[in-house]
Design an enzyme around this catalytic site. Sequence first.
Site, PDB file in Angstrom:
ATOM      1  N   GLY A 101     -21.126  -1.718  -4.802  1.00 17.65           N
ATOM      2  CA  GLY A 101     -22.111  -2.177  -3.834  1.00 17.65           C
ATOM      3  C   GLY A 101     -21.913  -1.471  -2.503  1.00 17.65           C
ATOM      4  O   GLY A 101     -20.916  -0.781  -2.281  1.00 17.65           O
ATOM      5  N   LYS A 102     -22.878  -1.562  -1.639  1.00 17.89           N
ATOM      6  CA  LYS A 102     -22.732  -1.032  -0.277  1.00 17.89           C
ATOM      7  C   LYS A 102     -23.781  -1.691   0.593  1.00 17.89           C
ATOM      8  O   LYS A 102     -24.873  -2.053   0.117  1.00 17.89           O
ATOM      9  CB  LYS A 102     -22.942   0.489  -0.262  1.00 17.89           C
ATOM     10  CG  LYS A 102     -22.263   1.173   0.890  1.00 17.89           C
ATOM     11  CD  LYS A 102     -20.783   1.322   0.578  1.00 17.89           C
ATOM     12  CE  LYS A 102     -20.017   2.095   1.606  1.00 17.89           C
ATOM     13  NZ  LYS A 102     -18.673   2.434   1.133  1.00 17.89           N
ATOM     14  N   GLY A 103     -23.466  -1.826   1.875  1.00 18.98           N
ATOM     15  CA  GLY A 103     -24.433  -2.412   2.783  1.00 18.98           C
ATOM     16  C   GLY A 103     -24.428  -1.673   4.101  1.00 18.98           C
ATOM     17  O   GLY A 103     -23.541  -0.855   4.373  1.00 18.98           O
TER      18      GLY A 103
END
Length: 411
Positions: A101-103
């Site tokens: 994931g990444k934000g």
Amino acid sequence: MDIFEMAKIPLNKAIKAMKLNEGAANIINNPERTLEVSIPVKMDNGKTKVFTGYRSQHSTILGPAKGGIRYHQNVSLDEVKTLAFWMTCKCAVAGLPYGGGKGGIIVDPSELSQRELEALTRGFIDKIALIIGEKRDIPAPDMNTNAQIMGWMMDEYSKITGQYEPGFITGKAICVGGSLGRTAATGRGVVVAALEALKIKKIAPQKATCAVQGFGNVGSWTAKLFYDEGVKVVALSDIKGNIYCPEGFNPYKVEEYAAKKGSVVGYPGSKPITNKKLLTLDVTILAPCAMELQITAANAASVKAKIISEGANGPTTPDADIILDKKGIMVIPDILANGGGVTVSYFEWIQNLYRNFWSEEKVIERQNALMRAAFKNVFAVTKKYKVDMRVAAYIVALGRLDEAMKIRGMY
Ligand code: NAD
């Protein structure tokens, strides 16, 4: 070429080499879920400003999504999706029970007051709370985010769920469940991987030299831990310039100097060199630990190092990979070499789930064991499929993902 196109080149080579099922390849080529949110913040001047943020979960095939949150004016949906994809591969290569994931938030944090930064951080968590959690998606620090921001995020999420939630985020301060050994972990992995490569090349660390590009978290620890292993560190750099000393630096002393002067440049006894020169020095190991797109078709032919251990994400372009491979240079790819950070984040999560905290020695011992095993696994695949280390790392990652997709009945 943008980083997403770049990331897909070795991925597609791996898909072809291992003859991955078409359905499996299609699943990997698309992120599972990406959320775009608007975050209103009451600014110090009384006006309300609305910021845009993202959280992308590329995959939860092997476990909850895992990856950092960055604050930067250039954050974009495509960038976040690509970085989430890399996290899936990085976790799978390391054998961690995580997806990727990444934000990110589109913001220049240097323009915000502490109060505004805290309000933005809490507002972002309020908006993405529905899709995150210790069994869903576990964020961490990334560019321009740190242990203080992780602390605010953990506090906000604990308020939303009504319970103490240290396991929903990593990279925290020790007093709220952070792990010993996390700060040095990425650099340690870069060094552990390079030492394994030295063994294959039958070169003793005491006979080896290295050049390290970048002197931030990853670069400074990489240089210090190489020094501890007896490798002679002959070149260092930061954004202000590059320094060279054929007799070798003591990076601990360079760090003290840089802390006072704001840069490694001008370190007593060093000679200034260009960035191009640093990357093409006649050294045993080159460790690019600054940023992406550093070794390209323009300079790869001049690289003289025998081993490249990638601390940064995406420092070598696909064109350069082909040139380096022809020259017999072993490139230890980012998704393997810089996986030390997420590996110790995994340890932090385990410690949080069990409320049982480990000594630094235990963290280091377990990190070293996992990373050595990952390296050996990838190296064996280079022989089996006659591919370079980067493609081999993707084959290992895809192999693990494919096995799980099959047993889960996903295609
Ligand atoms: P950082 O901000 O602490 O340090 C970056 C360093 O690179 C600084 O010394 C900076 O001066 C230098 N730099 C920037 N531009 C440069 C240039 N053009 N030439 C030479 N030096 C330059 O960042 P970091 O956390 O050390 O991350 C570095 C790289 O490693 C990034 O690509 C990051 O995505 C990657 N990475 C970091 C971690 C981690 O745990 N911190 C984990 C995995 C990957």
